[in-house]
Write an enzyme that holds these catalytic residues in place. Structure first.
Site, PDB file in Angstrom:
ATOM      1  N   LYS A 162      45.660  41.557  36.239  1.00  0.00           N
ATOM      2  CA  LYS A 162      44.854  42.787  37.253  1.00  0.00           C
ATOM      3  C   LYS A 162      43.342  42.514  37.644  1.00  0.00           C
ATOM      4  O   LYS A 162      42.761  43.026  36.625  1.00  0.00           O
ATOM      5  CB  LYS A 162      45.321  44.250  36.928  1.00  0.00           C
ATOM      6  N   ASP A 190      39.593  42.955  38.635  1.00  0.00           N
ATOM      7  CA  ASP A 190      38.634  43.865  38.829  1.00  0.00           C
ATOM      8  C   ASP A 190      37.898  43.991  40.361  1.00  0.00           C
ATOM      9  O   ASP A 190      36.875  43.441  40.152  1.00  0.00           O
ATOM     10  CB  ASP A 190      38.129  44.402  37.566  1.00  0.00           C
ATOM     11  N   TYR A 219      48.335  38.234  45.631  1.00  0.00           N
ATOM     12  CA  TYR A 219      49.462  38.706  44.548  1.00  0.00           C
ATOM     13  C   TYR A 219      50.560  39.202  45.400  1.00  0.00           C
ATOM     14  O   TYR A 219      51.437  39.752  44.850  1.00  0.00           O
ATOM     15  CB  TYR A 219      48.971  39.755  43.846  1.00  0.00           C
TER      16      TYR A 219
HETATM   17  N1  5U1 Z   1      47.757  41.160  40.096  1.00  0.00           N
HETATM   18  C1  5U1 Z   1      48.172  42.355  40.959  1.00  0.00           C
HETATM   19  N2  5U1 Z   1      47.121  43.156  41.106  1.00  0.00           N
HETATM   20  N3  5U1 Z   1      47.786  44.074  42.268  1.00  0.00           N
HETATM   21  C2  5U1 Z   1      47.360  45.313  42.647  1.00  0.00           C
HETATM   22  N4  5U1 Z   1      49.424  42.510  41.447  1.00  0.00           N
HETATM   23  C3  5U1 Z   1      49.187  43.590  42.243  1.00  0.00           C
HETATM   24  N5  5U1 Z   1      49.988  44.181  43.070  1.00  0.00           N
HETATM   25  C4  5U1 Z   1      49.655  45.483  43.791  1.00  0.00           C
HETATM   26  C5  5U1 Z   1      48.491  45.993  43.535  1.00  0.00           C
HETATM   27  C6  5U1 Z   1      48.172  46.967  44.352  1.00  0.00           C
HETATM   28  O1  5U1 Z   1      50.638  46.054  44.392  1.00  0.00           O
HETATM   29  C7  5U1 Z   1      51.763  45.557  44.479  1.00  0.00           C
HETATM   30  C8  5U1 Z   1      52.751  45.821  43.612  1.00  0.00           C
HETATM   31  C9  5U1 Z   1      52.392  46.305  45.946  1.00  0.00           C
END
Ligand code: 5U1
Length: 693
Positions: free
Chosen positions: A132, A134, A242
């Site tokens: 995730k 930053d 992502y």
């Molecule tokens: N790596 C990752 N970060 N992130 C943030 N995947 C990911 N997916 C997100 C968010 C807000 O949202 C989806 C699950 C829709």
């Protein structure tokens, strides 16, 4: 690979008369510049020198200046910025940007998996795990493959149009590659600032006398929200995708409706950047293993992350799992322990280092941050205190990143108590009360007491006994402090006249510990020349310089009598270090201590020059890539050097051997293309065993 020669191309459009040919030339320049930009910024594997890239770029600029009708939105020249806005336009997301539910423990992840299991009526489901980042969430919109919109997340429904700034991010394609992309494609991801770029940016802000950023996230946000896109262009931003938003008219061959990991692969083939740490997992227990391994590697990752995200892989199963409000039920963020927390700065103490440097250390009300309780944080020096504007009594933000020493980021001004004063470092040493001076524009002031100062003496002895120096087992920092305070020792040479009786008479030291310590002191006498030089604690002479000095001179008396000019011939020794070495050996007191050490029996084997040995890897150029599982990477590198190799960081035609660990990427690929000999970790270990010293 597109081919284009800088020398055979016309350097100006005026050489050409046929605009069809010019149009083709422009297209060709786009594709070659995009190709090299992708190699440089995404694959981290440039193929041509920067100067060649610049030449091609310049050709395109010239054509576009003379023929503005050939300038298009996806031209690589559009990445340099230029537009200055008054404000950002609001954009309503055609499909809302979702947020994620958070989990902070393995139990919560188990619950998450159980909830999905129930929703899917016990059908097996694969999970995709990814870091995730930053940074800031962004939605990119491509129409007919062309990037036409970039919007921040905002409140999830409405964000801001930051397209001019996003166009300057080199890893984001202005046009998708290939031909199988949908007519409309929204790509979601995170814009972030890599750690190295963040450090460089802050250094340049300091040099310009401008405000620094507290962390890479703030720097990324500040850069993306610049109204002047030229400023944004100068900031080292990057992105990982992502997921997707709106998709209209997909191509028959694209897997948009199948699984998350195939979508990411597909985005990648269209030239979009995807994090290389994404991993498909079979069961929820693997998530915990993934989390632990990423947490361990977190300090070494080139970007900041604040957790990992798990997603159900199958889109059909995602649909079955559904949503709770704005967050999908099929995904969850497993957050790392907080790295920033707020606490009170109770006091500022000044520590005196081995070389007399005075360091202000903030004493804090204990606070749990980044998985540990923090009570102290460095404040570095007076300029840092001034820059941050912290005062004793302030509520402060404390940050702890990985294994790094905790630091005070800034005060919370709205919570500042009345009657606080700006802090000024003392002008005398808090231990020996000698004058403290700042010389040669150094950031830190130094105690001028030298070895008269008990604090400096303690630090010098601790350094001498430390693992990388003389490695005296059982002589810890506390014991050194007690011995100096009790005046049992005054300098490092006194260690060799300690008796079992005097040690065992100390508090909490039994006969056995005293015996062991005396034995360790005896054992340390047999050492190596580099260790001995390092242990003397000469300013700015670390392990590498000590090794370089030993290899260059081989005999200790030669080092002792070397003058500054001559010392600068030693690799990595510049004028400052050379001056430090010469003046160290000029001091009477230091020579007396050295003589006492040698009389006590410290000795080392003679150094044999590299070319006098039969080294199996003599001058062989070797590259280590990927992760090693049995041996620590630094140890492997050191062993290769011991065997005579030159270890390099990049693969080129000159490379003679590549040692490829797990997940070796572009370097391994390049080595294969160049036909270079490749070894895996097991073969490397066998080689080391064969030449075991
Ligand atoms: N790596 C990752 N970060 N992130 C943030 N995947 C990911 N997916 C997100 C968010 C807000 O949202 C989806 C699950 C829709």
């Amino acid at each position: 690979m597109p081919t284009f020669s800088t020398s055979t191309t016309t350097s100006s459009a005026s050489n050409s008369t046929c605009s069809d040919t010019l149009q083709e030339q422009v297209q060709h320049l786009h594709s070659i510049l995009n190709y090299h930009s992708h190699r440089y910024y995404v694959l981290d594997d440039p193929e041509i020198p920067d100067s060649e890239y610049d030449k091609l770029f310049c050709q395109l600029e010239v054509i576009e200046a003379e023929h503005p009708e050939l300038l298009s939105l996806d031209s690589p020249t559009q990445r340099v910025g230029g537009k200055v806005l008054d404000s950002f336009q609001q954009i309503t997301h055609q499909m809302p940007m979702l947020s994620l539910s958070n989990a902070f423990s393995s139990d919560e992840i188990k619950d998450f998996a159980q909830r999905i299991d129930e929703r899917l009526e016990h059908e097996h489901f694969d999970i995709v795990a990814e870091p995730k980042l930053d940074g800031l969430a962004i939605s990119l919109r491509y129409e007919y493959g062309l990037l036409i919109q970039a919007a921040t997340r905002g409140d999830g429904t409405t964000g801001e149009d930051v397209i001019n700034n996003v166009r300057t991010i080199q890893s984001i394609p202005l046009r998708l590659t290939g031909a199988t992309y949908p007519r409309i494609l929204e790509v979601r991801g995170e814009i972030f600032m890599p750690k190295k770029g963040f450090e460089r940016l802050n250094q340049s802000q300091i040099a310009k006398g401008e405000k620094t950023f507290a962390n890479p996230r703030n720097a990324a946000a500040g850069s993306l929200r610049q109204l002047d896109s030229k400023t944004a262009a100068s900031r080292p931003l990057d992105m990982f995708c992502y997921g997707i938003g709106v998709v209209e008219d997909p191509h028959d061959d694209d897997p948009m409706q199948t699984t998350h990991h195939l979508i990411l692969n597909q985005l990648n083939t269209w030239g979009l950047p995807i994090c290389s740490e994404v991993k498909k997992l079979n069961q929820w227990q693997d998530c915990i293993e993934y989390y632990d391994s990423i947490l361990l590697r977190r300090p070494d990752l080139p970007y900041e992350i604040d957790g990992v995200v798990y997603k159900v892989d199958s889109l059909a199963q995602q649909q079955k799992a559904g949503f709770i409000s704005r967050a999908p039920r099929w995904a969850i963020a497993h957050k790392f322990p907080a790295e920033e927390a707020m606490t009170r700065l109770l006091n500022i103490d000044v520590q005196v280092g081995r070389t007399g440097a005075l360091t202000p250390v903030g004493r804090l009300e204990p606070v749990f941050v980044g998985g540990v309780t923090v009570t102290n944080a460095t404040l570095h020096n007076q300029s840092e205190i001034d820059r941050k504007g912290v005062r004793i009594g302030d509520m402060v933000i404390v940050r702890r990143a990985g294994d790094v020493i905790p630091e005070i980021v800034k005060p919370v001004l709205s919570a500042r108590p009345e009657q606080t004063d700006a802090y000024t470092m003392p002008d005398h040493c808090p231990i020996c009360h000698s004058l403290a001076e700042r010389v040669n524009d150094e950031a830190k002031s130094r105690c001028t007491g030298g070895l008269f100062c008990p604090a400096q003496r303690k630090e010098a002895i601790k350094h001498f006994a430390s693992r990388k120096a003389m490695d005296i087992d059982g002589l810890g920092d506390k014991l050194v402090e007690q011995m100096v305070d009790a005046e049992m020792i005054h300098d490092i040479s006194d260690l060799f006249s300690l008796s079992i009786d005097s040690i065992s008479a100390m508090e909490r030291m039994g006969q056995k510990s005293a015996d062991n310590l005396i034995q360790s002191i005896e054992t340390c006498k047999s050492t190596t020349l580099p260790r001995f030089i390092y242990s003397l604690g000469i300013r700015e002479v670390g392990e590498a310089t000590a090794l370089a000095l030993a290899n260059h001179y081989r005999y200790f008396p030669e080092i002792k009598k070397a003058k500054s000019e001559e010392l600068q011939e030693v690799p990595d020794v510049g004028p400052v270090v050379a001056h430090n070495i010469e003046s160290f050996f000029d001091q009477e007191h230091n020579n007396e201590v050295i003589n006492q050490l040698l009389q006590a029996g410290i000795h080392w084997p003679e150094i044999i020059k590299k070319d006098e040995l039969e080294l199996p890897l003599l001058d062989k150029i070797i590259v280590l890539t990927g992760s090693l599982s049995v041996m620590n990477r630094n140890d492997a590198k050191a062993r290769l050097i011991e065997l005579g190799a030159k270890v390099s960081g990049s693969v080129s035609k000159k490379t003679q051997l590549v040692i490829a660990g797990d997940k070796a990427g572009s370097k391994l690929k390049k080595a294969e293309e160049l036909g270079i000999e490749i070894m895996d970790e097991a073969e490397m270990l066998a080689l080391f065993n064969h030449y075991e010293s």
